[in-house]
Design a protein around this motif. Structure first.
Motif, mmCIF file in Angstrom:
data_model
loop_
_atom_site.group_PDB
_atom_site.id
_atom_site.type_symbol
_atom_site.label_atom_id
_atom_site.label_comp_id
_atom_site.label_asym_id
_atom_site.label_seq_id
_atom_site.Cartn_x
_atom_site.Cartn_y
_atom_site.Cartn_z
ATOM 1 N N SER A 13 0.846 -1.195 0.000
ATOM 2 C CA SER A 13 0.000 0.000 0.000
ATOM 3 C C SER A 13 0.880 1.243 0.000
ATOM 4 O O SER A 13 1.975 1.254 0.563
ATOM 5 N N PHE A 14 0.386 2.294 -0.652
ATOM 6 C CA PHE A 14 1.153 3.536 -0.767
ATOM 7 C C PHE A 14 0.279 4.732 -0.418
ATOM 8 O O PHE A 14 -0.946 4.691 -0.566
ATOM 9 N N LEU A 15 0.923 5.800 0.019
ATOM 10 C CA LEU A 15 0.207 7.039 0.285
ATOM 11 C C LEU A 15 -0.495 7.523 -0.980
ATOM 12 O O LEU A 15 0.080 7.494 -2.071
ATOM 13 N N ARG A 16 -1.716 7.978 -0.825
ATOM 14 C CA ARG A 16 -2.451 8.497 -1.975
ATOM 15 C C ARG A 16 -1.858 9.839 -2.403
ATOM 16 O O ARG A 16 -1.686 10.732 -1.566
ATOM 17 N N PRO A 17 -1.560 9.997 -3.693
ATOM 18 C CA PRO A 17 -1.067 11.302 -4.162
ATOM 19 C C PRO A 17 -2.176 12.350 -4.117
ATOM 20 O O PRO A 17 -3.371 12.013 -4.102
ATOM 21 N N GLU A 18 -1.787 13.610 -4.090
ATOM 22 C CA GLU A 18 -2.754 14.698 -3.943
ATOM 23 C C GLU A 18 -3.848 14.683 -5.019
ATOM 24 O O GLU A 18 -5.021 14.900 -4.699
ATOM 25 N N PRO A 19 -3.525 14.444 -6.308
ATOM 26 C CA PRO A 19 -4.610 14.425 -7.304
ATOM 27 C C PRO A 19 -5.681 13.370 -7.001
ATOM 28 O O PRO A 19 -6.869 13.602 -7.235
ATOM 29 N N LEU A 20 -5.249 12.231 -6.462
ATOM 30 C CA LEU A 20 -6.208 11.178 -6.141
ATOM 31 C C LEU A 20 -7.053 11.566 -4.929
ATOM 32 O O LEU A 20 -8.277 11.366 -4.923
ATOM 33 N N LYS A 21 -6.431 12.125 -3.906
ATOM 34 C CA LYS A 21 -7.198 12.546 -2.732
ATOM 35 C C LYS A 21 -8.210 13.634 -3.104
ATOM 36 O O LYS A 21 -9.348 13.626 -2.625
ATOM 37 N N LYS A 22 -7.791 14.544 -3.962
ATOM 38 C CA LYS A 22 -8.685 15.619 -4.410
ATOM 39 C C LYS A 22 -9.858 15.038 -5.193
ATOM 40 O O LYS A 22 -11.017 15.410 -4.962
#
Length: 339
Positions: A13-22
């Motif tokens: 698992s990886f941290l969600r990048p900002e575009p995905l969180k947005k």
């Protein structure tokens, strides 16, 4: 001995990048469509695959970018499991998660339309030749953990029947992943990590016996679902102690569960060892003695703070572990995923 898990590997698992969180926030607020959200998911997963390959990893995941939870999205996808919203979330050492859970409302069966199949197909189609796409799903033990011996699902009156149905649904699911091209699948299992702490902190012999019965049930369901799977499918297990906003959920040495872990018919273990909450390496000897072809992936690189471990410290810890397991059976990874 199988090549997988690799000598340098990852949980997945990886941290969600900002575009995905947005995009996910916009989808929840109904300002973008499901198709628009998927387009963002697709691109961030393609970018992540490239990042993993460039880092030298030989097996890659989709970062679990399509999930809202590491475990619940998969469990909700099984027939018979429904979404619930409890009053509280999961309590970690210092923080509490958002509230979400499940209920077994009907007989558990395989879901041929489980959304994880489409997600794996996308991952496989975008994984370069020579690199292995890895599936990560939660362990079935998460569906029968409880703090008392009472069996309370209305749709089942017998735990053995429940475990049998659960194992069958999982096995059919894994066979479908195999038919789609999966050759490396990881069961993420917080149960064993939790049992270490529950047994360590038990207040009575009856409480200890209860958790040992839970351990026996865990061995039963996992080995049932593994029976008869193809030989060229590698199954590993990540034993997790909780990872939420850099916080942990429980502490306790593997000594309490090593005998049970050694009985699991899996190919490799991802074990957290990034701090003293996990105890020493001594329990690894039981796993090796019972399964000399199995690999142990030492989770020595923490995902809980940004400072890097020194190369010298990692070599020293690996050398210490070779007291109990031969070097050729040892691998290295972060102690958990990063999400």
């Amino acid at each position: 001995m199988k090549e997988i898990p690799f000598h340098y590997d990852q949980v997945g698992s990886f941290l969600r990048p900002e575009p995905l969180k947005k995009a996910r926030a916009e989808f929840q607020n109904q300002t973008i469509s499901a198709a628009e959200l998927k387009k963002v998911e697709d691109q961030t997963i393609i970018d992540l695959i490239t990042k993993q390959v460039n880092a030298g990893l030989r097996a890659v995941t989709d970062g679990e970018f399509r999930r809202s939870w590491w475990h619940l999205d998969f469990l909700w996808g099984l027939n018979g499991v429904e979404v619930t919203t409890p009053e509280h979330g999961y309590q970690f050492n210092k923080v509490e998660t958002r509230a979400a859970s499940y209920n077994v409302a009907d007989k558990i069966t395989y879901n041929a339309e489980h959304p994880f199949f489409e997600a794996f197909t996308f991952l496989k189609e975008h994984t370069p030749a020579g690199i292995i796409p890895k599936v990560t799903i939660p362990s079935p033990t998460l569906l029968f953990n409880r703090k008392s011996d009472s069996f309370s699902y209305e749709s089942y009156s017998n735990e053995e029947v429940f475990i049998s149905d659960l194992a069958a649904a999982y096995q059919q699911t894994i066979r479908k992943f195999y038919d789609l091209g999966c050759r490396y699948l990881q069961l993420d299992d917080t149960s064993w990590g939790m049992y270490t702490g529950f047994i360590e902190n038990a207040k009575s012999d009856d409480e200890i016996k209860h958790w040992h019965r839970q351990c026996d049930a865990g061995v039963s369901v996992i080995n049932q679902l593994l029976a008869g799977l193809p030989d060229d499918l590698t199954i590993t297990m990540h034993v997790c102690r909780g990872n939420y906003k850099s916080d942990w959920a429980i502490a306790g040495p593997y000594d309490h569960v090593a005998d049970y872990l050694a009985q699991l018919n899996i190919d490799g273990y991802f074990l957290e060892y990034d701090d003293n909450r996990s105890g020493g390496f001594e329990p690894l000897a039981k796993i090796y003695q019972q399964g000399p072809s199995k690999k142990v992936v030492l989770g020595l690189v923490t995902s809980k703070f940004p400072e890097l471990e020194s190369k010298e410290s990692l070599i020293a810890r690996i050398t210490e572990a070779t007291t109990y397991v031969p070097l050729e059976n040892l691998c290295l990874s972060p102690q958990c995923g990063f999400a």
